[in-house]
Scaffold this active site. Structure first.
Site, PDB file in Angstrom:
ATOM      1  CB  CYS A 113      -0.971  -0.046   1.171  1.00  0.00           C
ATOM      2  SG  CYS A 113      -2.353   1.114   0.987  1.00  0.00           S
ATOM      3  CD  GLU A 147      -3.382  -6.427   5.564  1.00  0.00           C
ATOM      4  OE1 GLU A 147      -4.385  -5.688   5.608  1.00  0.00           O
ATOM      5  OE2 GLU A 147      -2.447  -6.266   4.755  1.00  0.00           O
ATOM      6  CG  HIS A 178      -4.326  -3.161   2.986  1.00  0.00           C
ATOM      7  ND1 HIS A 178      -4.048  -2.709   4.260  1.00  0.00           N
ATOM      8  CD2 HIS A 178      -4.304  -2.062   2.202  1.00  0.00           C
ATOM      9  CE1 HIS A 178      -3.871  -1.391   4.247  1.00  0.00           C
ATOM     10  NE2 HIS A 178      -4.028  -0.986   3.002  1.00  0.00           N
TER      11      HIS A 178
END
Length: 377
Positions: free
Chosen positions: A260, A352, A350
């Site tokens: 990001c 994750e 993102h």
């Protein structure tokens, strides 16, 4: 129009528009950039994401709060948003993991919020005019409508804002691997989410988390097998010191992964410009195309700046050629970069997935696969 004095709370925009509502959270005044977030789930992760520092978040999902608040799902140690705007707070919190209602947590942390807002109308307004400065006002401030608009216009702009230092760790710390340590990674904390550390730990990585002001000597002192540039808030053009650090990593050919904000930092280190988007990408259902094979992943996003470039573009850098590896088919935004002669890549989203889909989680395995045991420089 209903007189503002008769309204418990209001969102005031810099272009003079007012969106009335009622108090949701703490009473008072909060200024920031108003943005809309399209995720249907994951409001706790949204509120605690450091990338939202300085922003008033509008949830486009109709009802918010039905899973309450727990003490495990935060992506940082506190709520990070400048303000919070929702349409319909849940009247019941039936979820078994909840330890308190969402509004109670907003009050506990002093977050000024607004409920009962026509968020559909507000989102359409921001789509038409772009994200902008705004303020959430409740209490005595409502007595002076002109003063509210003046306060918003005098508030800080996001362009040029250096916010990473406000959310970065104050001192280095170590997040251990889950099980035997396979690798050691230096994580430059620009607004790091806990989910990133969990993903690395699950792959046997010991993370040495460093403040954003860390120089090359401090980073190399951790003897890393690789470097990760985290997500974070603000304008990447205000982060020259981290860009310089990134260039030192590229010169040493250490494996590097940017997430990001880290993608924007890598872009600037490679000589690309960045720019502020009109209304940004913020949600958990954004499609991204991989230029290598055309595959589409549905991804989690939170960014208001982007790297300039064209889908699939190949370009020269001081470290050899690089490519725009990913892009968003909705608007052509650059969503990833990859160097071809040094072990460095980044994505604008993102992986994750906190909150969000898991389509991109394999990127962590790809990064760990580029690390060399005992190959620290």
């Amino acid at each position: 129009m209903v007189p503002l004095l008769a309204i418990p709370a209001v969102l005031a925009l810099e272009n003079g528009r007012f969106f009335p509502g009622r108090i949701f959270g703490a009473t008072g005044t909060s200024l920031g950039e108003v943005v809309f977030q399209t995720g249907m789930t994951g409001y706790q992760e949204t509120l605690t994401d450091p990338s939202y520092r300085g922003q008033i978040v509008v949830q486009t999902a109709t009802q918010i709060g039905n899973t309450g608040w727990n003490d495990e799902d935060g992506e940082s140690s506190a709520i990070q948003v400048a303000g919070y705007v929702v349409r319909d707070p849940s009247r019941a919190v039936p979820h078994w993991r909840s330890v308190r209602p969402l509004e109670a947590e907003l009050v506990r942390q002093g977050v000024v919020g607004l409920a009962g807002v026509d968020t559909r109308s507000l989102t359409r307004h921001l789509r038409e005019h772009g994200v902008m400065r705004a303020g959430v006002f409740s209490g005595d401030a409502l007595a002076d409508p002109a003063g509210m608009t003046a306060a918003v216009l005098n508030g800080p702009a996001m362009t040029g804002a250096e916010l990473a230092s406000r959310v970065s760790t104050r001192r280095p710390y170590v997040y251990p691997a889950a099980g035997p340590r396979r690798f050691r990674v230096a994580v430059v904390d620009l607004g790091l989410k806990t989910g990133t550390l969990r993903m690395l730990a699950a792959l046997g990585v010991e993370s040495h988390v460093l403040p954003d002001a860390t120089g090359a000597d401090g980073l190399l002192a951790t003897e890393p097998d690789g470097v990760l540039l985290s997500n974070g808030p603000g304008d990447p053009a205000a982060m020259d010191h981290v860009v310089a650090l990134t260039r030192s990593v590229l010169e040493r050919r250490l494996p590097l992964f940017g997430i990001c904000f880290g993608n924007q930092i890598l872009g600037r280190a490679l000589g690309r410009d960045t720019y502020k988007m009109r209304y940004s990408h913020r949600g958990i259902n954004v499609p991204v195309v991989d230029a290598a094979d055309g595959r589409v992943a549905i991804t989690s996003h939170n960014h208001g700046f982007a790297v300039r470039g064209e889908p699939g573009e190949r370009f020269e850098t001081p470290y050899g050629p690089a490519v725009v590896s990913h892009h968003c088919p909705n608007d052509g935004t650059v969503e990833g970069l990859r160097c071809l002669e040094v072990p460095a890549f980044s994505v604008q989203y993102h992986p994750e997935a906190a909150a969000g889909p898991h389509d991109a989680s394999a990127l962590f395995s790809a990064f760990v696969g580029s690390l060399r045991p005992g190959g620290r420089r």
